[in-house]
Design an enzyme around this catalytic site. Structure first.
Site, short mmCIF file in Angstrom:
data_model
loop_
_atom_site.label_atom_id
_atom_site.label_comp_id
_atom_site.label_asym_id
_atom_site.label_seq_id
_atom_site.Cartn_x
_atom_site.Cartn_y
_atom_site.Cartn_z
NE ARG A 51 68.98 50.48 -25.31
CZ ARG A 51 69.96 50.41 -26.19
NH1 ARG A 51 71.16 50.07 -25.82
NH2 ARG A 51 69.75 50.69 -27.46
CE LYS A 148 62.19 37.89 -41.33
NZ LYS A 148 62.10 37.69 -42.74
CG HIS A 178 55.04 39.21 -41.64
ND1 HIS A 178 56.39 39.20 -41.57
CD2 HIS A 178 54.74 39.60 -42.89
CE1 HIS A 178 56.89 39.56 -42.72
NE2 HIS A 178 55.91 39.82 -43.55
CE LYS A 182 52.14 38.72 -46.59
NZ LYS A 182 51.88 40.14 -46.73
CD GLU A 216 61.11 41.56 -50.48
OE1 GLU A 216 60.67 42.24 -49.55
OE2 GLU A 216 62.19 40.96 -50.44
CG ASP A 235 65.28 38.07 -44.96
OD1 ASP A 235 65.06 38.25 -43.74
OD2 ASP A 235 64.84 38.82 -45.84
CG HIS A 240 58.48 34.82 -44.88
ND1 HIS A 240 57.94 34.88 -43.62
CD2 HIS A 240 59.28 35.90 -44.98
CE1 HIS A 240 58.41 35.95 -43.00
NE2 HIS A 240 59.23 36.57 -43.80
CE LYS A 331 65.63 41.92 -49.33
NZ LYS A 331 64.25 42.38 -49.08
P1 NAP Z 1 64.99 48.52 -34.27
O1 NAP Z 1 64.33 49.56 -35.09
O2 NAP Z 1 66.47 48.49 -34.19
O3 NAP Z 1 64.38 48.63 -32.80
C1 NAP Z 1 64.91 47.92 -31.71
C2 NAP Z 1 64.18 48.31 -30.44
O4 NAP Z 1 64.81 47.64 -29.34
C3 NAP Z 1 64.19 49.79 -30.13
O5 NAP Z 1 62.96 50.16 -29.57
C4 NAP Z 1 65.29 49.89 -29.09
O6 NAP Z 1 65.01 51.04 -28.35
C5 NAP Z 1 65.08 48.59 -28.31
N1 NAP Z 1 66.25 48.16 -27.56
C6 NAP Z 1 67.52 48.05 -28.01
N2 NAP Z 1 68.33 47.62 -27.00
C7 NAP Z 1 67.54 47.45 -25.91
C8 NAP Z 1 67.78 47.04 -24.59
N3 NAP Z 1 69.00 46.69 -24.15
N4 NAP Z 1 66.74 47.00 -23.73
C9 NAP Z 1 65.49 47.34 -24.14
N5 NAP Z 1 65.21 47.74 -25.38
C10 NAP Z 1 66.22 47.80 -26.26
O7 NAP Z 1 64.56 47.05 -34.74
P2 NAP Z 1 63.22 46.65 -35.52
O8 NAP Z 1 63.44 46.82 -36.98
O9 NAP Z 1 62.05 47.31 -34.89
O10 NAP Z 1 63.19 45.07 -35.26
C11 NAP Z 1 62.75 44.51 -34.03
C12 NAP Z 1 62.68 42.99 -34.19
O11 NAP Z 1 61.72 42.70 -35.20
C13 NAP Z 1 63.97 42.34 -34.67
O12 NAP Z 1 64.05 41.05 -34.11
C14 NAP Z 1 63.78 42.22 -36.17
O13 NAP Z 1 64.54 41.17 -36.71
C15 NAP Z 1 62.31 41.91 -36.22
N6 NAP Z 1 61.68 42.26 -37.50
C16 NAP Z 1 61.64 43.54 -37.94
C17 NAP Z 1 61.03 43.86 -39.13
C18 NAP Z 1 60.93 45.27 -39.61
O14 NAP Z 1 60.27 45.48 -40.65
N7 NAP Z 1 61.52 46.24 -38.93
C19 NAP Z 1 60.45 42.83 -39.90
C20 NAP Z 1 60.49 41.52 -39.44
C21 NAP Z 1 61.11 41.25 -38.22
P3 NAP Z 1 66.06 51.85 -27.45
O15 NAP Z 1 67.25 52.10 -28.28
O16 NAP Z 1 65.26 53.04 -27.05
O17 NAP Z 1 66.30 50.94 -26.32
#
Ligand code: NAP
Length: 482
Positions: A51, A148, A178, A182, A216, A235, A240, A331
């Site tokens: 966004r 996920k 993921h 691995k 972890e 989780d 996993h 954890k």
């Molecule tokens: P995050 O840091 O909160 O990022 C979310 C992203 O979505 C941001 O780029 C945000 O950008 C965008 N977004 C939010 N609302 C939106 C909308 N209405 N339209 C378009 N874009 C929108 O989350 P994250 O940690 O990267 O996680 C992303 C996904 O990966 C989730 O499903 C999470 O469960 C999964 N995941 C993450 C990790 C990790 O290590 N982070 C690990 C495993 C799985 P804007 O605010 O600019 O729109």
């Protein structure tokens, strides 16, 4: 040894959620490494979307900074960074409105592989699927990658599968776990199915039990709200650890095609026994030198969510009946260590007499740190003084065995390239995910109904003391963590 790199076809990959943590920390560094290695072709293009109103130049500057950060993998050179930045672009879109989608449509090329990576909160998966198809961005070959967690329970996973199925066929949907990317996890299949050595022993007659550990040292950190709503079972175990269990327990697929492999994994999940509450230990970490207690960290001192779980599960099929699988994850434990240990039974008779010291043969597959395998075998202790036995480790570190030139790729590197190649072997099928929830839902309902409580454990320990009892009462011991 230098890896053989086969470039993938030219592609447009749209990363939705491009400004988020996962995209910046994992997805872009992974793609940059694949470009540097020659696997991502010069005609490969990545379009970041979120966004936030940003120019492509501002977005590139953001990605450039992320690529400089040490995320625990090999550093990326300035030249590789610069080459990668020429391959990326940015467009602002909103999953919940029509804003930006026309501009995105104009950026896509008609004649290359097209994929959309949904790296956003799961609540937005359905919106994105709808916008992508409604704006005519999906061809029959277009792939979507879904992060996920895939659902919170069976009902929500089913609902999510149904929403995605309205817009895409199963062959277009890549549900990421993921762990499956691995190198060691894939090696598990090579070890089992490319060698004759283990298969005759790979059953309840010769395997005493299996231990799967994912430990972890970190706490819940920035994921407090999500984690407190989920806990270690949802989780980690439902996805996993379940996938690792499947790869250990499944029958040999008749070939290495995605559905042949996934059919066999599904059969394992369906054969899992229900888990008695007596066979579960749940825990919550206390305060320690590295941070506050679980309750304080999630700002919910009354929380009953588990940051640790250990459980024993059986598999009711001909191969595994009688061999328990012990799973544990948590954890703030003593070390960061993920491993699968297959503990074999003792020989049926000792020719070395009653007093000979025995240690079981153990095959350990290490996922992290130092990916590799160890086989513990008995030998004669060297020197005079009779036949004394000793157990030694035949140890293979992949990094050492494959030489310094061989970088073990991050799971995301492998998985994203598989998406472009159109190979779903390492991605979970919808029915697999549902079967895993169908097994874990009653386990969770059992403790919500007054079953296993979350017991306190010291930060930096091996988990609650009761977890040791879980094995001791069966005459077994957990392997040390770390
Ligand atoms: P995050 O840091 O909160 O990022 C979310 C992203 O979505 C941001 O780029 C945000 O950008 C965008 N977004 C939010 N609302 C939106 C909308 N209405 N339209 C378009 N874009 C929108 O989350 P994250 O940690 O990267 O996680 C992303 C996904 O990966 C989730 O499903 C999470 O469960 C999964 N995941 C993450 C990790 C990790 O290590 N982070 C690990 C495993 C799985 P804007 O605010 O600019 O729109």
């Amino acid at each position: 040894m230098v890896a053989r790199v086969i470039p993938v076809d030219p592609f447009d990959l749209v990363v939705l959620g491009a400004t988020g943590d996962l995209a910046q920390r994992k997805i872009f560094p992974a793609l940059c490494r694949r470009l540097a290695d020659g696997q991502m072709p010069a005609e490969g293009r990545i379009i970041g979307a979120a966004r936030s109103a940003m120019t492509p130049a501002e977005f590139k500057a953001m990605v450039a900074e992320s690529l400089k950060v040490d995320h625990g993998a090999a550093p990326i050179s300035a030249a590789d960074r610069a080459a990668f930045l020429t391959a990326i672009d940015y467009v602002a879109v909103d999953a919940r409105s029509d804003e930006g989608w026309g501009a995105l449509a104009g950026m896509l090329r008609p004649d290359v592989t097209r994929a959309f990576y949904f790296s956003v909160a799961p609540a937005l998966f359905g919106d994105l699927a709808q916008r992508v198809t409604e704006h005519g961005l999906a061809t029959p070959e277009t792939r979507i990658v879904v992060e996920k967690p895939f659902g919170h329970d069976l009902e929500t996973a089913r609902a999510l599968n149904a929403i995605l199925a309205r817009h895409f066929t199963e062959a277009q949907i890549y549900r990421i776990d993921h762990y499956l990317g691995k190198e060691t996890v894939q090696n598990l299949m090579a070890v089992r199915f490319a060698n004759i050595l283990f298969e005759p022993l790979w059953n309840a007659r010769f395997v005493d039990h299996v231990q799967i550990t994912v430990a972890e040292t970190v706490g819940v950190g920035g994921r407090a709200e999500y984690y407190d709503h989920s806990g270690a079972m949802r989780d980690m175990v439902q996805n996993h650890l379940m996938q690792l269990l499947c790869l250990i327990a499944m029958e040999p697929p008749f070939n290495f095609e995605p559905d042949a492999v996934r059919d066999e994994k599904l059969k394992v999940i369906r054969a899992l026994d229900p888990v008695a509450q007596d066979d579960i230990v749940r825990g919550q970490y206390g305060a320690g030198p590295d941070g506050p207690s679980y309750g304080d960290e999630v700002e919910n001192p009354q929380s009953t969510t588990e940051s640790y779980i250990a459980l024993k599960v059986g598999i009711s099929n001909w191969r595994w009946k009688g061999t328990p699988f012990y799973l544990r994850t948590g954890k703030r434990l003593a070390a960061r260590a993920s491993e699968i240990a297959v503990i074999f039974r003792d020989p049926p008779h000792s020719i070395f007499g009653e007093d000979a010291e025995w240690r079981e043969n153990v095959l350990v597959i290490r996922l992290q740190p130092d990916e590799g395998m160890t086989l513990r075998v008995m030998i004669k202790e060297p020197g005079p003084g009779g036949m004394r036995l000793k157990d030694v480790a035949l140890d293979m570190s992949f990094a050492e065995a494959l030489g310094d030139d061989m970088q073990i790729p991050d799971a995301y590197e492998r998985l994203i390239m598989d998406v472009i190649r159109g190979n779903q072997t390492l991605f979970m099928r919808g029915d697999e995910v549902e079967a895993a929830w169908a097994w874990s839902d009653p386990v969770i309902a059992g403790w919500q109904d007054g079953g296993a409580r979350a017991l306190p454990y010291a930060a930096g320990s091996a988990g609650p003391a009761a977890a040791a009892d879980l094995l001791q009462r069966d005459g077994r011991l957990w392997r040390e963590i770390g």
